[in-house]
Design a protein around this motif. Structure first.
Motif, short mmCIF file in Angstrom:
data_model
loop_
_atom_site.label_atom_id
_atom_site.label_comp_id
_atom_site.label_asym_id
_atom_site.label_seq_id
_atom_site.Cartn_x
_atom_site.Cartn_y
_atom_site.Cartn_z
N PRO A 104 13.37 14.41 -10.29
CA PRO A 104 12.51 15.38 -10.98
C PRO A 104 13.29 16.37 -11.85
N ASN A 105 12.78 16.53 -13.06
CA ASN A 105 13.43 17.40 -14.03
C ASN A 105 12.32 18.00 -14.90
N GLN A 106 12.33 19.30 -15.05
CA GLN A 106 11.26 19.96 -15.80
C GLN A 106 11.20 19.52 -17.25
N ASP A 107 12.35 19.31 -17.88
CA ASP A 107 12.35 18.87 -19.28
C ASP A 107 11.71 17.50 -19.43
N THR A 108 12.02 16.59 -18.50
CA THR A 108 11.42 15.25 -18.55
C THR A 108 9.92 15.34 -18.32
N LEU A 109 9.53 16.14 -17.35
CA LEU A 109 8.10 16.32 -17.07
C LEU A 109 7.38 16.90 -18.28
N ASP A 110 7.98 17.88 -18.93
CA ASP A 110 7.38 18.46 -20.13
C ASP A 110 7.24 17.42 -21.24
N THR A 111 8.25 16.57 -21.37
CA THR A 111 8.21 15.51 -22.39
C THR A 111 7.07 14.54 -22.10
N ILE A 112 6.95 14.11 -20.85
CA ILE A 112 5.88 13.19 -20.46
C ILE A 112 4.52 13.82 -20.76
N THR A 113 4.34 15.06 -20.34
CA THR A 113 3.07 15.76 -20.55
C THR A 113 2.75 15.85 -22.04
N SER A 114 3.74 16.20 -22.83
CA SER A 114 3.56 16.31 -24.28
C SER A 114 3.16 14.96 -24.89
N LEU A 115 3.78 13.90 -24.42
CA LEU A 115 3.46 12.58 -24.97
C LEU A 115 2.03 12.17 -24.65
N TYR A 116 1.59 12.43 -23.42
CA TYR A 116 0.21 12.11 -23.08
C TYR A 116 -0.76 12.89 -23.98
N LYS A 117 -0.43 14.14 -24.24
CA LYS A 117 -1.30 14.94 -25.10
C LYS A 117 -1.29 14.42 -26.53
N LYS A 118 -0.13 13.98 -27.02
CA LYS A 118 -0.05 13.49 -28.39
C LYS A 118 -0.89 12.24 -28.62
N ILE A 119 -1.02 11.42 -27.58
CA ILE A 119 -1.83 10.21 -27.76
C ILE A 119 -3.22 10.37 -27.15
N ASN A 120 -3.55 11.59 -26.79
CA ASN A 120 -4.88 11.93 -26.25
C ASN A 120 -5.25 11.08 -25.02
N ASP A 121 -4.30 10.89 -24.14
CA ASP A 121 -4.55 10.12 -22.92
C ASP A 121 -4.76 11.09 -21.76
N THR A 122 -5.97 11.63 -21.68
CA THR A 122 -6.26 12.61 -20.62
C THR A 122 -6.29 11.96 -19.24
N ASN A 123 -6.70 10.70 -19.17
CA ASN A 123 -6.72 9.99 -17.89
C ASN A 123 -5.29 9.78 -17.37
N GLY A 124 -4.40 9.37 -18.25
CA GLY A 124 -3.00 9.18 -17.86
C GLY A 124 -2.39 10.47 -17.36
N LEU A 125 -2.69 11.54 -18.05
CA LEU A 125 -2.17 12.85 -17.67
C LEU A 125 -2.77 13.31 -16.34
N ALA A 126 -4.06 13.07 -16.14
CA ALA A 126 -4.73 13.50 -14.92
C ALA A 126 -4.19 12.77 -13.68
N ASN A 127 -3.75 11.53 -13.85
CA ASN A 127 -3.25 10.74 -12.73
C ASN A 127 -1.73 10.72 -12.61
N LEU A 128 -1.07 11.55 -13.38
CA LEU A 128 0.39 11.56 -13.42
C LEU A 128 1.00 11.80 -12.04
N ASN A 129 0.55 12.81 -11.33
CA ASN A 129 1.16 13.13 -10.04
C ASN A 129 1.02 11.99 -9.03
N THR A 130 -0.10 11.30 -9.06
CA THR A 130 -0.30 10.16 -8.16
C THR A 130 0.69 9.05 -8.49
#
Length: 184
Positions: free
Chosen positions: A142-168
């Motif tokens: 776990p790394n905050q920068d990597t997590l921020d990058t992943i979150t940003s990428l999901y938002k850029k492609i408008n994948d709210t489902n992917g983002l919502a299930n990220l922690n799982t």
């Protein structure tokens, strides 16, 4: 018959010599001597089948590291080979995630300059490849920068489902992580 024996002997790979070169490659990498490491890696290239499988996988990982900055397309090939044998080696996932991220950035520029459907999907596919690799890396280390990058990428492609299930997904991916390759 003697000629055939001589030719067969000439085509036989000296496995001990190849392994010695592999050891030299590891020393060069340890010392940070990338010019020598690249030279030795190239010497080994044609005879990689002579290496034991674990050493060969490590060799591919070293090539990935060597090529990552200057030849990312080549690095990608070698990291994929590593993951074909050791799918939970998250270090290769992290490297591939950022290689695909760079490619996605290039595709995004192309999409903006020529907004076609093909360019849009090329961008989205590269982002998804990047996310898949970055998620494995994030799950294992776990790394905050990597997590921020992943979150940003999901938002850029408008994948709210992917983002919502990220922690799982991260919890599931974290169950099997390898951080060091066996070399023998």
């Amino acid at each position: 018959m003697l000629l055939c024996a001589v030719l067969a002997k000439a085509q036989t790979v000296d496995t001990a010599a190849v392994f010695d070169k592999y050891l030299d490659l590891n020393v060069a990498m340890f010392e940070g001597n990338t010019d020598n490491a690249e030279r030795v890696a190239e010497d080994i290239m044609a005879d990689t089948v002579a290496l034991p499988i674990k050493a060969r996988i490590n060799y591919y990982n070293i090539l990935g590291k060597l090529y990552e900055e200057r030849h990312p397309a080549d690095a990608k090939v070698y990291y994929e080979r590593v993951l074909a044998h050791v799918p939970d080696f998250y270090v290769a996932h992290l490297a591939l995630g950022y290689i695909y991220l760079k490619e996605a950035g290039d595709a995004d520029k192309k999409k903006l300059s020529a907004p076609t459907t093909a360019n849009k999907w090329a961008y989205i596919n590269l982002v998804k490849k990047s996310i898949a690799h970055l998620e494995k890396a994030q799950a294992c280390d776990p790394n905050q920068d990597t997590l921020d990058t992943i979150t940003s990428l999901y938002k850029k492609i408008n994948d709210t489902n992917g983002l919502a299930n990220l922690n799982t997904r991260l919890a599931s991916l974290s169950k099997s992580c390898i951080d060091l390759l066996e070399t023998q």
